[in-house]
Motif scaffolding. Sequence first.
Motif, PDB file in Angstrom:
ATOM      1  N   GLY A   8       0.845  -1.195   0.000  1.00 42.21           N
ATOM      2  CA  GLY A   8       0.000   0.000   0.000  1.00 42.21           C
ATOM      3  C   GLY A   8       0.873   1.235   0.000  1.00 42.21           C
ATOM      4  O   GLY A   8       1.777   1.356   0.818  1.00 42.21           O
ATOM      5  N   VAL A   9       0.603   2.151  -0.937  1.00 39.36           N
ATOM      6  CA  VAL A   9       1.385   3.398  -0.980  1.00 39.36           C
ATOM      7  C   VAL A   9       0.443   4.591  -0.943  1.00 39.36           C
ATOM      8  O   VAL A   9      -0.684   4.542  -1.442  1.00 39.36           O
ATOM      9  CB  VAL A   9       2.271   3.471  -2.245  1.00 39.36           C
ATOM     10  N   ALA A  38      -5.228   3.514  -2.764  1.00 41.40           N
ATOM     11  CA  ALA A  38      -6.679   3.695  -2.659  1.00 41.40           C
ATOM     12  C   ALA A  38      -6.953   5.164  -2.364  1.00 41.40           C
ATOM     13  O   ALA A  38      -6.239   5.781  -1.578  1.00 41.40           O
ATOM     14  CB  ALA A  38      -7.245   2.810  -1.555  1.00 41.40           C
ATOM     15  N   GLY A 112       3.478   0.909   5.440  1.00 42.19           N
ATOM     16  CA  GLY A 112       4.325   1.705   6.317  1.00 42.19           C
ATOM     17  C   GLY A 112       3.676   1.833   7.683  1.00 42.19           C
ATOM     18  O   GLY A 112       2.465   1.645   7.823  1.00 42.19           O
ATOM     19  N   ARG A 114       3.443   4.574   9.329  1.00 42.55           N
ATOM     20  CA  ARG A 114       2.677   5.814   9.257  1.00 42.55           C
ATOM     21  C   ARG A 114       2.509   6.194   7.797  1.00 42.55           C
ATOM     22  O   ARG A 114       3.152   5.643   6.921  1.00 42.55           O
ATOM     23  CB  ARG A 114       3.426   6.944   9.982  1.00 42.55           C
ATOM     24  N   GLY A 115       1.656   7.197   7.590  1.00 40.89           N
ATOM     25  CA  GLY A 115       1.443   7.658   6.226  1.00 40.89           C
ATOM     26  C   GLY A 115       1.422   9.159   6.194  1.00 40.89           C
ATOM     27  O   GLY A 115       2.227   9.823   6.863  1.00 40.89           O
ATOM     28  N   LEU A 116       0.458   9.699   5.460  1.00 44.51           N
ATOM     29  CA  LEU A 116       0.376  11.149   5.302  1.00 44.51           C
ATOM     30  C   LEU A 116      -0.426  11.807   6.424  1.00 44.51           C
ATOM     31  O   LEU A 116      -0.536  13.015   6.469  1.00 44.51           O
ATOM     32  CB  LEU A 116      -0.294  11.483   3.967  1.00 44.51           C
ATOM     33  N   GLY A 117      -1.029  11.009   7.288  1.00 42.77           N
ATOM     34  CA  GLY A 117      -1.877  11.569   8.343  1.00 42.77           C
ATOM     35  C   GLY A 117      -1.101  12.558   9.195  1.00 42.77           C
ATOM     36  O   GLY A 117       0.091  12.399   9.416  1.00 42.77           O
ATOM     37  N   GLY A 125      -0.416   4.166  12.101  1.00 46.96           N
ATOM     38  CA  GLY A 125      -1.527   4.846  11.442  1.00 46.96           C
ATOM     39  C   GLY A 125      -2.780   3.996  11.381  1.00 46.96           C
ATOM     40  O   GLY A 125      -2.753   2.792  11.652  1.00 46.96           O
ATOM     41  N   SER A 126      -3.894   4.619  10.985  1.00 46.86           N
ATOM     42  CA  SER A 126      -5.175   3.903  10.995  1.00 46.86           C
ATOM     43  C   SER A 126      -5.224   2.851   9.889  1.00 46.86           C
ATOM     44  O   SER A 126      -5.812   1.780  10.069  1.00 46.86           O
ATOM     45  CB  SER A 126      -6.322   4.892  10.837  1.00 46.86           C
ATOM     46  N   VAL A 127      -4.628   3.138   8.759  1.00 49.71           N
ATOM     47  CA  VAL A 127      -4.642   2.150   7.668  1.00 49.71           C
ATOM     48  C   VAL A 127      -3.830   0.924   8.074  1.00 49.71           C
ATOM     49  O   VAL A 127      -4.286  -0.219   7.964  1.00 49.71           O
ATOM     50  CB  VAL A 127      -4.093   2.766   6.360  1.00 49.71           C
ATOM     51  N   SER A 128      -2.623   1.167   8.573  1.00 50.87           N
ATOM     52  CA  SER A 128      -1.799   0.007   8.964  1.00 50.87           C
ATOM     53  C   SER A 128      -2.465  -0.776  10.088  1.00 50.87           C
ATOM     54  O   SER A 128      -2.432  -2.009  10.088  1.00 50.87           O
ATOM     55  CB  SER A 128      -0.370   0.407   9.349  1.00 50.87           C
TER      56      SER A 128
END
Length: 291
Positions: A8-9, A38, A112, A114-117, A125-128
């Motif tokens: 996921g990127v 996504a 990752g 973390r992301g862009l949050g 992060g919430s996605v991970s």
Amino acid sequence: MSGPVVVGVDGSVTGERALDWATDEARRRKRTLRVLHAYGWPLPDLPVSPDRYRAPRPGMSDGELARDVAERHAARARRAAPELTVETVVSGDLPGPALVTASLDASVVVVGSRGLGSVTELLLGSVSSHVVAHARVPVVVVRRPADPHAPVLVGVDGKPASDRAVGWAFEQAASRRVPLIAVHAWQAPVSRRHGDMLPLVHDPAMLAKEEARVLTEALTGGREEYPDVVVRACLRHERPAKALLAESTRAGLLVVGAHGRSEWRGLLLGSVSRHVLHHAGVPVAVVHERR
Ligand SMILES: Nc1ncnc2c1ncn2[C@@H]1O[C@H](COP(=O)(O)OP(=O)(O)O)[C@@H](O)[C@H]1O
Ligand SMILES: [Mg+2]
């Protein structure tokens, strides 16, 4: 499992590290690399940090932007490993569910930490978090890059989930041609569920012997299947998460099962897995029991 390596990127630097880890995994294991971005967004006004990604031209639709994000990452992977088959997937779903769906035929999912949050105090992060809790295959969470030639570290507790983790850790060590360090940490008897009766006295030497047996048994199958992998078995009289984090500073990858001995079914992740996901510097693989 011979499915693709799914990553996921999101345009963040950490997402790019996940991509690099996934690229190396796909190359080493001879799998297709599937790069997923996504663009479903739960709260339209959620602030994101500017980080890395810049739109190539103004006025692009969400779908066009998403395709550009995915293609740029795919190009990076192809530069690093020209022989690799790299596919891109763009989804209008929320990223967590999109990655879980993509995990169905994957061999592993990589994200990752973390992301862009912009909630910078989050350790995960919430996605991970979503992917780690719901994916059906091993999930690797990358915080920082790690030395691919360093040993693979696995946490052993003698339960089915950790057996799967041990098997997967052997595969990783074999494919990297590095040693496997297996840590089994134990403490004085603790209550595992409400109403447990604990012995009033216990013999530490006898307990240590029993815990050593748990570790040896957990490694027997892997040792037979991967005779070339050098194994170091470590027994620690310490809190498991603490022992694993201490050992992880010398490792290239930390592998844990999703559940521990605690049978608190309400939790999708065991406390040790959760703790190391939040605090380990090296990539952490969470290996689920087959469902
Ligand atoms: N839109 C997305 N599409 C695909 N993967 C994503 C997306 N957003 C995040 N990810 C993956 O999840 C990782 C963690 O991001 P996230 O959980 O959103 O953290 P944060 O809350 O810091 O943004 C990213 O590094 C990336 O691997
Ligand atoms: Mg995010």
